[in-house]
Scaffold this active site. Structure first.
Site, PDB file in Angstrom:
ATOM      1  N   GLU A   1      -8.852  -3.807   1.557  1.00 58.64           N
ATOM      2  CA  GLU A   1     -10.317  -3.834   1.571  1.00 58.64           C
ATOM      3  C   GLU A   1     -10.854  -2.855   2.607  1.00 58.64           C
ATOM      4  OE1 GLU A   1     -11.203  -8.533   0.560  1.00 58.64           O
ATOM      5  OE2 GLU A   1     -11.985  -7.686   2.412  1.00 58.64           O
TER       6      GLU A   1
ATOM      7  N   GLY B   1       0.872 -12.408  -3.684  1.00 60.85           N
ATOM      8  CA  GLY B   1       1.391 -11.777  -4.889  1.00 60.85           C
ATOM      9  C   GLY B   1       0.323 -11.231  -5.810  1.00 60.85           C
TER      10      GLY B   1
ATOM     11  N   ARG C   1     -10.515 -12.522   7.195  1.00 60.47           N
ATOM     12  CA  ARG C   1      -9.308 -13.295   6.907  1.00 60.47           C
ATOM     13  C   ARG C   1      -9.754 -14.740   6.761  1.00 60.47           C
ATOM     14  NH1 ARG C   1      -4.482 -14.091   4.804  1.00 60.47           N
ATOM     15  NH2 ARG C   1      -2.859 -14.778   6.214  1.00 60.47           N
TER      16      ARG C   1
END
Length: 176
Positions: free
Chosen positions: A93, A59, A26
């Site tokens: 992922e 998005g 992250r």
């Protein structure tokens, strides 16, 4: 390009990888700290490592090139941080990484960075909160299974310590 040449009694195979290591993390949590340092250490040792410097914007879909990088990596290091599960991109992922483990025999090393492995395994704490938010827009069952599976693998647990002048001490525990 790293090459591995496993041999079998009937034939010999040669696998070519574009990357030795794929880093899943992250960005907001660890890019400028732990993961950035890990990437630099691997790079300095000549280990060809994929790191997504661009980052994905809300998005956007995971790009085919990112999925190809996972496919074309020999090893994946997944850095589970407190907000890893808040990113649907990270969770997608992870599913792809574990698919490569199952279908292609790839290796994965989970790193639990300042998060308890049981929070990942059982989706507690920030992981439970993130998945509850995702449930409003996604079917999260596949993500839950992937988190549990990854948290059950051998890995390392990093707990940032305290600063002493310019040195930060870190407690590292690896387990199998």
């Amino acid at each position: 390009m790293a090459q591995v040449a496993p041999s079998t009694s009937s034939s010999s195979f040669r696998y070519n990888y574009t990357y030795d290591v794929f880093l899943s993390f992250r960005g907001q949590d660890t890019r400028k700290g732990f993961t950035g340092s890990l990437y630099n250490a691997l790079h300095q040792r000549g280990i060809h490592t994929f790191i997504d410097d661009e980052g994905l914007k809300p998005g956007e879909e995971i790009t085919p090139s990112l999925l190809n990088a996972i496919d074309d990596s020999r090893i994946a290091i997944v850095v589970f941080s407190k907000d890893y599960a808040s990113s649907s991109f990270c969770l997608k992922e992870l599913v792809k990484i574990l698919d490569c483990v199952d279908s292609k025999g790839r290796l994965v090393l989970p790193v639990f960075y300042d998060v308890d492995p049981s929070d990942v395994r059982y989706q507690k704490g920030s992981y439970g909160v993130a998945l509850a938010k995702h449930e409003k827009r996604h079917n999260v069952e596949e993500w839950r299974k992937a988190l549990t599976k990854a948290a059950n693998l051998s890995g390392c647990h990093f707990k940032p310590g305290y600063s002493h002048h310019t040195t930060t001490l870190t407690k590292v525990t690896c387990f199998s």
